[in-house]
Scaffold this motif. Sequence first.
Motif: not given
Lengths: 467, 393
Positions: B287-291, B316-318, B348-350
């Motif tokens: 997954g990604l965490q946008d900056s 894609e994480l919500p 969410e990640i979980a």
Amino acid sequence: MTTQRPAGLAGAGLAGELAEIVGGDHVRTDAGALETFARDATPLHRATPDAICFPGETREVAAVIELAAERGIPVVPRGSGTNLCAATVPHRGGIVLSLTRMNRLLELDAANMVAVCQPGVITARLGEAAAERGLLYPPDPGSRATSTIAGNVATCAGGLRGLKYGVTRDYVLGCEVVIGTGETLRCGGKLVKDVAGLDLTRLLCGSEGTLGVITELTVRLVPAAAANATGVAYFSDLADAGRAVSQILAAGVLPVTLEFLDHTCLETVEEFAGIGLRTDAGALLIFGQDGAAEAIAGDMSAMAEACAQNNGFGVEIADSDADAQELLEARRAVLPSLSRRAPLTILEDASVPRARLAEMVQRIDAIAAEHDLLIGTFGHAGDGNLHPTCVVDPAQDGVLQRVEQAFAQIFAAALELGGTISGEHGIGLAKRDHLRSQLGDAHMRLLTRLKAAFDPADILNPGKLAS
Amino acid sequence: MSEPPIFTEELLDRCISCGFCLSACPTYALTGEEVSSPRGRINLMRALEEGRLPADDPTLAEESSFCLGCRACEPVCPAGVQYGPLLEEWRARQWPPRTRPLRLRGLLWATNRRWRVRALGLPRRHARRRRGPGPWLMLGCFERALFPAVSRLAARLVPGARVVARQGCCGALHAHNGELARGHELARELGEALPGVILTTSGGCAAHLAAVLGRDRVRELSEWLVESGAAASSGGARPDGAAASTGAAASTGAAASTGETGARPSETGARPSETWPRPSETRPRVGLQDSCHLRNANGVWREPRELIGRVAEYVELPSASRCCGAAGTYALLRPRDSRVILDAKLDEIAAAEVDYVVAVNPGCLRQLRQGLRRRGSATRAIHLAELLATLGD
């Protein structure tokens, strides 16, 4: 805007009493918070309330109303504050009753095709929840990503799909409401057919918080369309576009989208967004349809043909969703582009019967020229709902008086052509002084009596609509 | 008015109060109160500018601090309000030096001089000095101390990158925390120390540098890799239409094939016992965490997704596009609020059952890593450079 406050409104004591009802965490009386609740999305109107409270359930709403009625304190219900008529500006002070905490979608009943929700549910969220079940909540006001469903009902919000699907009032089946006495009642429900008693649900549509505080809503959903399509056409003048629209409807096509931009809008969008619009044109028409794929194809080519036959040029139908988004970009860019030309943007919504649209835009252009103002007009060609938008620098001497005069003339012109001073934004404070000229004295008196029946103490959004 | 204006007039005038920003704002989502929305805060700024509220008003202080500064309100704004610069101007007035918390003062002090920033990196092994045609690799301030492997691996992914030791902080930290003038000065100093296109592994720095030096002077790592077509590509199927143009001859011969074995996450502080899945064995879910600033100010969000998709299964994480609560110094200054925002993200990640969450900014990386560790999660947070250098073989 002057602020008339009832005498004896004790600020400090009020906060404590409200806190007893809704809890201390849900009352704000600090100067900063009051400042931010002094406005909604309407320019030129601001007035600070004395307190803001955020009830969590109907019982608390009723208790606040009872307290206010007993003490004669104005109560202004508020959702997300996206209305464009200063309906939620507390010009007499008092309590702003923010319903954002009551934001649960209570039930999505696919069998009966209805949704039951609390007042603070965001319109777009209701739309998403419906879509998950293959259903559609059709009203799509521009602010749907932020606006609340009860706010939509209180202002009877419209949107782009009005011609085919109607507006908010066409989808409200029932509600729970706290009236000005503090009594809670239910009207309507999940039934499509229900004639027991007067249609109070419908009366509340567009009542702008003057008759009651909506605490629950039941709305109707429809099956979602399988597909949709979008196209555009340019015209050298708006009258040709108007004739194309008439021909489209006469051919038995009921399009989901029929939006237009006038020449000023086209020029401004191209200047700021540079998306390749033809600025030699006098108008742009965006047309769209939804439904079964085969039916859409027929409708789209019929619409393209009607445009071509009425001197339309640059006619284009999008092949893909991405292309359709590109075509719609022009419409989306209008307001932002116009607003960049000057610090103050005044967006109005006088409307006329569809067939008089071109004539009305001509009148608007003449009025703008007379007062030396920049007014771009865009809107919904299908339902005659216009958005003449004036951008000015308020620092200029006397400009606001000129704007006021121009809009008074625009409203008068709309009425002369058989239209209305407001298609979908509402009356609020912004158009309060023009309402009588449309409705007449007897109508206004009846509204006043109705208001008194719902709200004998005159505390619910007092001083707006007919009160 | 004799007082000099606090805000740039055109910036403040731009807001038409439509309220479209409310639904994008993480703090409004927490409170549902207008006062903690972007529109509410702009109305507070106006009240401050027009003298309706005094500078020491407690609500002004609270809201200028409660705001994450994530700028999620900007892409949804139909009127093009630049909220980020307004917030910087607000904090420059609202947070005079002596009222700043000690923790913040320490951070600003440490990064205020080039030699101090260099000292931060001394004990660790960040990218070594190297000549090359460019771009100029930025080592960061806290990034070089906390995540030294990031610049080292970025240098490997971009073989043409030039690395110089004499470089300081970009000043984003200062600009976001009430020292706007100093923040701009530091950015210009860095622009002189790295006189070409600056390549950064930190989204927040990229946005600040772009604002001060100009957008053309800055490339965030993912953006550079996609534009230059130099990124690792053998690890997985390329998404449709993702084929990047192959320009920038200087950067061809992808780093991942230079013979070095993949870096292990232990290099950046993850548990050494971790077994790193090789691409030939498994295709990890990532997954990604946008900056926030990279996405909302510089418009870079497709690029990291595309690069991840080439080497792993992208998920894609919500709320990938929404703030993780790190928000620069926010996690330090408002730990409780930061935790509330992070917790939702961790849930969410979980639920997404991803093996890795990729960050493209050191603050987010630290925040996610701490949060995941605290929960004992099996998911690891890593920087994009680490993922690409490791899986891109």
